[in-house]
Design a protein around this motif. Structure first.
Motif: not given
Ligand SMILES: [Zn+2]
Length: 260
Positions: A203-205, A200-201, A207-208, A130-131, A5, A8
């Protein structure tokens, strides 16, 4: 060590800083990070080219130039990036630097010289988590192929899924409410789906959160939001005492109450 993250966010910030810019001069201070290229070959590869984009793949950053060629950067454990102005001192332990026509300099630094700058060649078979290639079908197949392997080891194995380190593997398992030492073959359909979504969530969280926490940064690591990882003898967010164990040689934390 920056995690997926973090990288990213670095890729996004590096794109903001460097995309569309032409490299006026390339400096190489150390030979090891650019091997097997020689200094002159490396300079010829990048000098006078325009950076089109900077993207992350796994834990690598890919700089694509206007001639379609791509430079791969792996920061490894200690690599750092600096974006400075002409006239400022090049940081100690710099291994290479790109000078742009607008008087900005991108510096690659690593006191260990483990950082890698390489030409990118095709033949990368691993999937970034996350692709679009990381589908539920792919993950299900991976779990059944590795039925006798622990979840922690599967998540950190860079060969199939690239970019998840020990810390995020623990966080993913915590968010899925599944213990990291369980074997992939033990998971039922529902647990497989929950774990897939948690990858996914989580890693994406992150990043945010990192985007908010390290505004514009291209170096460092942001870890304060971890729920379980690294909290040896600490507590989960619900206040339960955490358990620590080694899985495949890696220190792991989980909550015996929250995780089954
Ligand atoms: Zn708990």
């Amino acid at each position: 060590m920056p995690e997926l993250p973090d990288l990213e966010v670095f890729a996004e910030n590096l794109t903001k800083y460097t995309a569309g810019k032409k490299i006026k001069k390339v400096e190489v201070f150390k030979d090891k990070p650019i091997m097997p290229l020689k200094r002159l070959e490396f300079i010829a590869f990048a000098e006078r080219k325009i950076i089109k984009s900077v993207k992350r793949f796994g834990k690598q950053l890919l700089f694509t130039f206007d001639d379609g060629k791509t430079l791969l950067l792996h920061l490894m454990l200690h690599g750092e990036l600096y974006y400075i102005n002409e006239g400022e001192k090049i940081p100690e332990y710099a291994v290479a630097a790109f000078h742009f026509f607008d008087k900005k300099i991108l510096v690659f630094k690593d006191h260990t010289q483990w950082l890698k700058l390489r030409l990118h060649t095709e033949g990368e078979h691993a999937v970034d988590p996350i692709s679009k290639a990381f589908t539920s079908g792919f993950f299900k197949a991976l779990l059944s192929e590795k039925a006798k392997t622990t979840l922690k080891e599967i998540l950190v194995d860079q060969e199939k899924v690239t970019g998840i380190g020990s810390s995020y593997a623990d966080e993913i398992c915590f968010n899925a409410k599944i213990r990291p030492q369980r074997l992939a073959g033990e998971l039922d359909d529902k647990e497989q789906k929950v774990l897939y979504n948690a990858v996914i969530t989580t890693l994406k969280d992150a990043v945010k959160k990192i985007k908010k926490g390290m505004n514009g940064n291209i170096t460092g690591e942001y870890t304060v939001h971890f729920a379980v990882h690294g909290k040896k003898k600490g507590f989960c967010p619900l206040g339960h005492k955490l358990a620590t164990l080694k899985i495949g040689g890696r220190g792991s934390e989980y909550c015996p109450k929250c995780q089954k």
